[in-house]
Design a protein around this motif. Structure first.
Motif, PDB file in Angstrom:
ATOM      1  N   LEU A  29      15.255  26.563   6.607  1.00  0.00           N
ATOM      2  CA  LEU A  29      14.464  27.596   5.950  1.00  0.00           C
ATOM      3  C   LEU A  29      15.419  28.599   5.315  1.00  0.00           C
ATOM      4  CD1 LEU A  29      11.620  28.671   5.393  1.00  0.00           C
ATOM      5  CD2 LEU A  29      11.725  29.894   7.572  1.00  0.00           C
ATOM      6  N   THR A  30      15.278  28.773   4.007  1.00  0.00           N
ATOM      7  CA  THR A  30      16.180  29.646   3.261  1.00  0.00           C
ATOM      8  C   THR A  30      15.695  31.088   3.291  1.00  0.00           C
ATOM      9  OG1 THR A  30      16.734  27.795   1.790  1.00  0.00           O
ATOM     10  CG2 THR A  30      17.310  30.008   1.045  1.00  0.00           C
ATOM     11  N   LYS A  31      16.611  32.025   3.544  1.00  0.00           N
ATOM     12  CA  LYS A  31      16.294  33.449   3.496  1.00  0.00           C
ATOM     13  C   LYS A  31      16.243  33.910   2.026  1.00  0.00           C
ATOM     14  CE  LYS A  31      19.095  34.401   7.619  1.00  0.00           C
ATOM     15  NZ  LYS A  31      20.303  35.118   8.079  1.00  0.00           N
ATOM     16  N   PRO A  32      15.389  34.900   1.731  1.00  0.00           N
ATOM     17  CA  PRO A  32      14.382  35.513   2.608  1.00  0.00           C
ATOM     18  C   PRO A  32      13.165  34.600   2.749  1.00  0.00           C
ATOM     19  CG  PRO A  32      14.244  36.473   0.429  1.00  0.00           C
ATOM     20  CD  PRO A  32      15.418  35.527   0.395  1.00  0.00           C
ATOM     21  N   PHE A  33      12.435  34.771   3.831  1.00  0.00           N
ATOM     22  CA  PHE A  33      11.264  33.934   4.068  1.00  0.00           C
ATOM     23  C   PHE A  33      10.146  34.803   4.643  1.00  0.00           C
ATOM     24  CE2 PHE A  33      14.221  33.634   7.636  1.00  0.00           C
ATOM     25  CZ  PHE A  33      13.439  34.142   8.669  1.00  0.00           C
ATOM     26  N   HIS A  34       8.926  34.300   4.530  1.00  0.00           N
ATOM     27  CA  HIS A  34       7.782  34.981   5.134  1.00  0.00           C
ATOM     28  C   HIS A  34       7.668  34.540   6.590  1.00  0.00           C
ATOM     29  CE1 HIS A  34       6.227  36.781   1.456  1.00  0.00           C
ATOM     30  NE2 HIS A  34       6.396  35.617   0.845  1.00  0.00           N
ATOM     31  N   PHE A  35       7.358  35.495   7.460  1.00  0.00           N
ATOM     32  CA  PHE A  35       7.266  35.177   8.882  1.00  0.00           C
ATOM     33  C   PHE A  35       6.192  34.122   9.137  1.00  0.00           C
ATOM     34  CE2 PHE A  35       5.895  35.964  13.297  1.00  0.00           C
ATOM     35  CZ  PHE A  35       7.114  35.807  13.931  1.00  0.00           C
ATOM     36  N   GLU A  36       5.129  34.141   8.329  1.00  0.00           N
ATOM     37  CA  GLU A  36       4.054  33.163   8.519  1.00  0.00           C
ATOM     38  C   GLU A  36       4.570  31.740   8.300  1.00  0.00           C
ATOM     39  OE1 GLU A  36       3.870  35.854   6.707  1.00  0.00           O
ATOM     40  OE2 GLU A  36       2.265  37.059   7.629  1.00  0.00           O
ATOM     41  N   ASN A  77      23.174  17.106  23.099  1.00  0.00           N
ATOM     42  CA  ASN A  77      21.719  17.275  23.095  1.00  0.00           C
ATOM     43  C   ASN A  77      21.180  16.813  21.748  1.00  0.00           C
ATOM     44  OD1 ASN A  77      19.088  18.483  22.661  1.00  0.00           O
ATOM     45  ND2 ASN A  77      19.464  19.761  24.451  1.00  0.00           N
ATOM     46  N   SER A  78      20.450  15.728  21.780  1.00  0.00           N
ATOM     47  CA  SER A  78      19.925  15.156  20.535  1.00  0.00           C
ATOM     48  C   SER A  78      18.431  15.380  20.362  1.00  0.00           C
ATOM     49  CB  SER A  78      20.211  13.650  20.498  1.00  0.00           C
ATOM     50  OG  SER A  78      19.568  13.003  21.594  1.00  0.00           O
ATOM     51  N   PHE A  79      17.795  16.046  21.326  1.00  0.00           N
ATOM     52  CA  PHE A  79      16.335  16.123  21.292  1.00  0.00           C
ATOM     53  C   PHE A  79      15.779  17.522  21.057  1.00  0.00           C
ATOM     54  CE2 PHE A  79      17.868  16.123  25.665  1.00  0.00           C
ATOM     55  CZ  PHE A  79      17.322  17.291  26.175  1.00  0.00           C
ATOM     56  N   THR A  80      16.496  18.597  21.421  1.00  0.00           N
ATOM     57  CA  THR A  80      15.962  19.948  21.223  1.00  0.00           C
ATOM     58  C   THR A  80      15.934  20.275  19.729  1.00  0.00           C
ATOM     59  OG1 THR A  80      16.766  20.743  23.351  1.00  0.00           O
ATOM     60  CG2 THR A  80      16.292  22.409  21.688  1.00  0.00           C
ATOM     61  N   PRO A  81      14.776  20.657  19.178  1.00  0.00           N
ATOM     62  CA  PRO A  81      14.701  20.952  17.742  1.00  0.00           C
ATOM     63  C   PRO A  81      15.569  22.148  17.361  1.00  0.00           C
ATOM     64  CG  PRO A  81      12.505  20.664  18.681  1.00  0.00           C
ATOM     65  CD  PRO A  81      13.456  20.747  19.836  1.00  0.00           C
ATOM     66  N   VAL A  82      16.214  22.049  16.207  1.00  0.00           N
ATOM     67  CA  VAL A  82      17.017  23.139  15.653  1.00  0.00           C
ATOM     68  C   VAL A  82      16.513  23.433  14.244  1.00  0.00           C
ATOM     69  CG1 VAL A  82      19.302  23.898  14.914  1.00  0.00           C
ATOM     70  CG2 VAL A  82      19.053  22.545  17.017  1.00  0.00           C
ATOM     71  N   LEU A  83      16.141  24.682  14.012  1.00  0.00           N
ATOM     72  CA  LEU A  83      15.695  25.135  12.692  1.00  0.00           C
ATOM     73  C   LEU A  83      16.744  26.089  12.143  1.00  0.00           C
ATOM     74  CD1 LEU A  83      13.762  25.715  10.358  1.00  0.00           C
ATOM     75  CD2 LEU A  83      12.445  27.207  11.889  1.00  0.00           C
ATOM     76  N   ILE A  84      17.379  25.711  11.044  1.00  0.00           N
ATOM     77  CA  ILE A  84      18.386  26.560  10.425  1.00  0.00           C
ATOM     78  C   ILE A  84      17.720  27.632   9.570  1.00  0.00           C
ATOM     79  CG2 ILE A  84      20.223  26.623   8.688  1.00  0.00           C
ATOM     80  CD1 ILE A  84      21.155  23.917   9.643  1.00  0.00           C
ATOM     81  N   LEU A  85      18.148  28.882   9.768  1.00  0.00           N
ATOM     82  CA  LEU A  85      17.720  30.005   8.939  1.00  0.00           C
ATOM     83  C   LEU A  85      18.969  30.501   8.216  1.00  0.00           C
ATOM     84  CD1 LEU A  85      15.618  32.003  11.566  1.00  0.00           C
ATOM     85  CD2 LEU A  85      14.800  30.253   9.981  1.00  0.00           C
ATOM     86  N   SER A  86      19.018  30.381   6.904  1.00  0.00           N
ATOM     87  CA  SER A  86      20.264  30.721   6.219  1.00  0.00           C
ATOM     88  C   SER A  86      20.027  31.211   4.807  1.00  0.00           C
ATOM     89  CB  SER A  86      21.199  29.502   6.180  1.00  0.00           C
ATOM     90  OG  SER A  86      22.400  29.810   5.515  1.00  0.00           O
ATOM     91  N   ALA A  87      20.929  32.094   4.362  1.00  0.00           N
ATOM     92  CA  ALA A  87      20.916  32.540   2.975  1.00  0.00           C
ATOM     93  C   ALA A  87      21.561  31.503   2.055  1.00  0.00           C
ATOM     94  CB  ALA A  87      21.647  33.876   2.853  1.00  0.00           C
ATOM     95  N   ARG A  88      22.211  30.500   2.660  1.00  0.00           N
ATOM     96  CA  ARG A  88      22.812  29.437   1.860  1.00  0.00           C
ATOM     97  C   ARG A  88      21.699  28.514   1.357  1.00  0.00           C
ATOM     98  NH1 ARG A  88      27.672  27.231   5.784  1.00  0.00           N
ATOM     99  NH2 ARG A  88      28.500  29.254   6.461  1.00  0.00           N
TER     100      ARG A  88
END
Length: 225
Positions: free
Chosen positions: A99-106, A70-81
């Motif tokens: 997106l690096t943790k911690p993050f704002h929900f907004e 699957n090359s089309f479904t967007p993937v957003l990484i959420l990580s403390a790394r």
């Protein structure tokens, strides 16, 4: 929109899912890599939020295997790394955002809006179909600049129809993108919610822009009046 959250911190995972549901997104959750990979490979999601440090299969390995089919479904990484090398590796393996943790929900919400608009090649935050306008940022619909009072499910349905206007959308597709895994194709829920949405649109417009094509599904066409 149907989103999968793969995150082993259960409290964080459930908090993200609840916030997304309040904003009209149908959200599935899982807390380990093995189940996450299985869901990625067997279900049809509009977006995947993926942690990297997972029990079982690592998040990067999930991403690698997922991108093979699957090359089309967007993937957003959420990580403390937060190291540059981690971000580079994730993006090189096919992640669309990081997106690096911690993050704002907004901020998470804004990135989700950006990725889902990008998927549907929608540059503007406002979708239009005739006299109907849908603001993807506020998730509010209006007709002739008058806000339309919709339930959460009706809002999700209208957004999906407006992203795919002038195309017949079958019940199976609506289940995959608007409902969670608890609803099956034999459920009356789809007809009930679409009927309620059509009634509100008909009252405001004077005609029904959503038509039922028997044996095929539903289609939203532009209202020209």
């Amino acid at each position: 929109m149907h989103i999968l959250v793969i995150e082993d911190e259960e409290q964080l995972c459930c908090s993200i899912a609840e916030g997304l549901r309040l904003n009209g997104y149908e959200t599935d959750t899982c807390f380990d890599g093995d189940e996450g990979l299985e869901l990625c490979l067997t279900e049809n999601y509009d977006l995947i939020l993926l942690d990297l440090n997972l029990p079982g299969i690592d998040g990067l390995e999930i991403l690698r295997q997922f991108r093979e089919i699957n090359s089309f479904t967007p993937v957003l990484i959420l990580s403390a790394r937060g190291q540059i090398q981690d971000k580079v590796e994730g993006l090189d393996l096919g992640a669309n955002d990081y997106l690096t943790k911690p993050f704002h929900f907004e901020e998470l919400e804004a990135r989700i809006r950006s990725l889902t608009r990008r998927k549907f090649i929608q540059e503007n935050i406002c979708l239009k179909c005739g006299r109907i306008t849908f603001d993807t940022r506020t998730r509010k619909a209006s007709i002739n600049n008058e806000e339309l009072s919709l339930t959460r499910k009706e809002t999700a349905l209208l957004e999906y129809f407006m992203l795919h206007q002038n195309r017949i959308i079958g019940s199976e597709e609506l289940i995959e993108h608007i409902w969670d895994g608890s609803v099956n194709s034999f459920s009356n829920s789809i007809r009930v919610h679409i009927s309620a949405l059509r009634k509100k649109l008909r009252t405001a417009l004077g005609n029904d822009p959503i038509q039922n094509r028997i044996g095929q599904g539903y289609i939203l066409t532009e209202d020209l009046k």
